[in-house]
Design a protein around this motif. Structure first.
Motif, short mmCIF file in Angstrom:
data_model
loop_
_atom_site.label_atom_id
_atom_site.label_comp_id
_atom_site.label_asym_id
_atom_site.label_seq_id
_atom_site.Cartn_x
_atom_site.Cartn_y
_atom_site.Cartn_z
N SER A 30 0.43 -1.24 -0.12
CA SER A 30 -0.06 0.46 0.51
C SER A 30 1.00 1.04 -0.04
O SER A 30 0.61 2.57 -0.28
CB SER A 30 -0.81 0.18 1.39
N GLU A 32 3.38 1.89 -2.33
CA GLU A 32 2.87 2.23 -4.03
C GLU A 32 2.32 2.34 -4.03
O GLU A 32 1.20 2.50 -5.42
CB GLU A 32 3.49 1.32 -3.98
N GLY A 33 0.62 2.35 -3.29
CA GLY A 33 -0.82 2.69 -4.08
C GLY A 33 -0.50 1.31 -4.91
O GLY A 33 -2.34 1.75 -5.33
#
Length: 321
Positions: A30, A32-33
Motif C-alpha cells: 500500500s 506504493e498505492g
C-alpha cells in the motif's frame, strides 16, 4: 472483484509454489498505492502441515471455513498430488466455491486437486510438462494442453511448474485490476511483467554465448520503439546476426516469433494507454504501431476478445469512452 484470497494447503506442500502465491497476493504494498489483499493460508489437514522440504512445517489457524468468502482460491503444488486421495470436505468446498463464482488457480501439480473436484471436466488446463500425461490419463474429460505456461478457463486457471505460477497470478491481476497494477507488482518482484499463457513451457537455452551474441538488447530496443515498423532483417542487423540465425535465437530465447512478440507488446501498451489517458483511438493506434484505429481494434479483439472502447469503459467508466 479480487480482494479476498485464500491459499489452500495439504501435507507435502511445496514451499516455492506457496511462496509464489504469497509474494503476489500476501504482501502489503500500500506504500506504493497498490491493492492490499485479504490473504490467508488455509490448511485442509490440521493446523500444522509438513512440506516436501525436510524439517520445514507450515502452521495456520485457518481451516476450510476460510474458503467460504474467498474471491480466489489458490492451490500450490505438493508431493504425491498426482496420486493421493483428497479430503472429501475439501473437494466439496471447492465445488461450492466455483458454483458461487469464486475463481480457483492451481500452480503445477495443484491442478490434480482441481481435477479430483471435477473442476477440469470439459475444460482446457495445463500442468508441468512432466505431469501432463498423468493428468490426461487420470482425468480423461479434461482437455490438457501440455506445452503452455498457463490456461485461463475462467473461473478455473491452471499453470505449469514453478515460475509459470507467477505468470498466472500476474495475468489474473492484470485481468482484474489492469496492466499498471500488474506491472508494478512485477517490478517489485523483479520478474517480467507479462508472458503469454500460450508461450512454450520449455524455452531452449543454447550453450553460453558472448554478451553481444544475444537478442536481449534487441528486445529492449523493440519495446522502446513499438510505433515503428521493423523487419526481421533490420532486427537481425541490430543483433549482428543473419536473419535466419536471429529468428532461430529469438524463438529459442522467448518461445515465440518476433512478429508475435511485438504484436503482444503493442496490445499491452494499448491497454495501458486506454486505462491511463484520454487519447483518441487514432493517437493510440499511432503510438502502438498499429497505424489506424481499425487495425488497433482488429488486433485488440483478436488478443483480448473485446474492443478498445469497451475495454476503456470497463476501466474508466462510460464517460471515458
Amino acid at each position: 472483484m479480487l480482494r479476498n484470497i485464500a491459499a489452500v494447503l495439504l501435507d507435502g506442500v511445496h514451499p516455492f509454489e506457496l511462496g509464489v502465491v504469497c509474494e503476489v497476493f500476501g504482501i502489503d504494498r500500500s506504500d506504493e498505492g497498490l491493492p492490499v489483499y485479504d490473504f490467508a493460508v488455509v490448511s485442509a489437514e490440521g493446523p500444522a502441515l509438513g512440506t516436501h522440504v525436510g524439517g520445514l512445517t507450515v502452521s495456520t489457524p485457518h481451516g476450510l471455513e476460510r474458503l467460504e468468502g474467498a474471491d480466489l482460491i489458490a492451490v500450490p503444488a505438493g508431493d504425491t498430488y498426482q496420486s493421493r486421495e483428497y479430503p472429501p470436505e475439501l473437494l466439496q468446498a471447492l465445488r461450492r466455491a466455483v458454483a458461487r463464482g469464486t475463481r480457483v488457480l492451481s500452480v503445477c501439480s495443484g491442478v490434480f486437486l482441481l481435477g479430483a473436484a471435477g473442476l477440469l471436466d470439459g475444460r482446457r488446463c495445463t500442468a508441468h510438462w512432466r505431469h501432463a500425461d498423468v493428468l490426461a490419463r487420470r482425468f480423461p474429460r479434461a482437455v490438457v494442453e501440455p506445452d503452455v505456461l498457463y490456461v485461463d478457463e475462467d473461473p478455473v486457471i491452471t499453470s505449469a511448474g514453478t515460475a509459470a505460477g507467477i505468470d498466472a497470478c500476474l495475468h489474473l491481476v492484470r485481468k482484474e485490476q489492469g496492466p499498471e497494477v500488474a506491472n508494478r507488482i512485477a517490478r517489485r518482484m523483479v520478474v517480467p511483467p507479462h508472458r503469454d499463457g500460450g508461450q512454450a513451457q520449455f524455452v531452449e537455452r543454447p550453450l553460453p554465448r558472448s554478451q553481444c551474441d544475444t537478442v536481449a538488447e534487441v528486445l529492449v530496443w523493440m519495446e522502446r520503439h513499438l510505433d515503428r515498423e521493423v523487419t526481421v532483417e533490420q532486427l537481425a542487423a541490430r543483433a549482428h546476426m543473419s536473419p535466419r540465425t536471429f529468428a532461430r535465437r529469438f524463438q529459442q530465447e522467448t518461445g515465440t516469433t518476433p512478429y508475435r512478440w511485438i504484436l503482444r507488446q503493442r496490445v499491452l501498451l494499448a491497454q495501458e494507454l486506454l486505462e491511463r489517458t484520454d487519447e483518441t483511438m487514432d493517437t493510440i493506434a499511432g503510438r502502438t504501431g498499429f497505424g489506424t484505429a481499425a487495425a488497433l481494434r482488429h488486433q485488440f479483439v483478436r488478443a483480448l476478445g473485446t474492443t478498445p472502447a469497451a475495454y476503456r469503459r470497463t476501466f474508466r467508466g462510460p464517460e471515458a469512452a
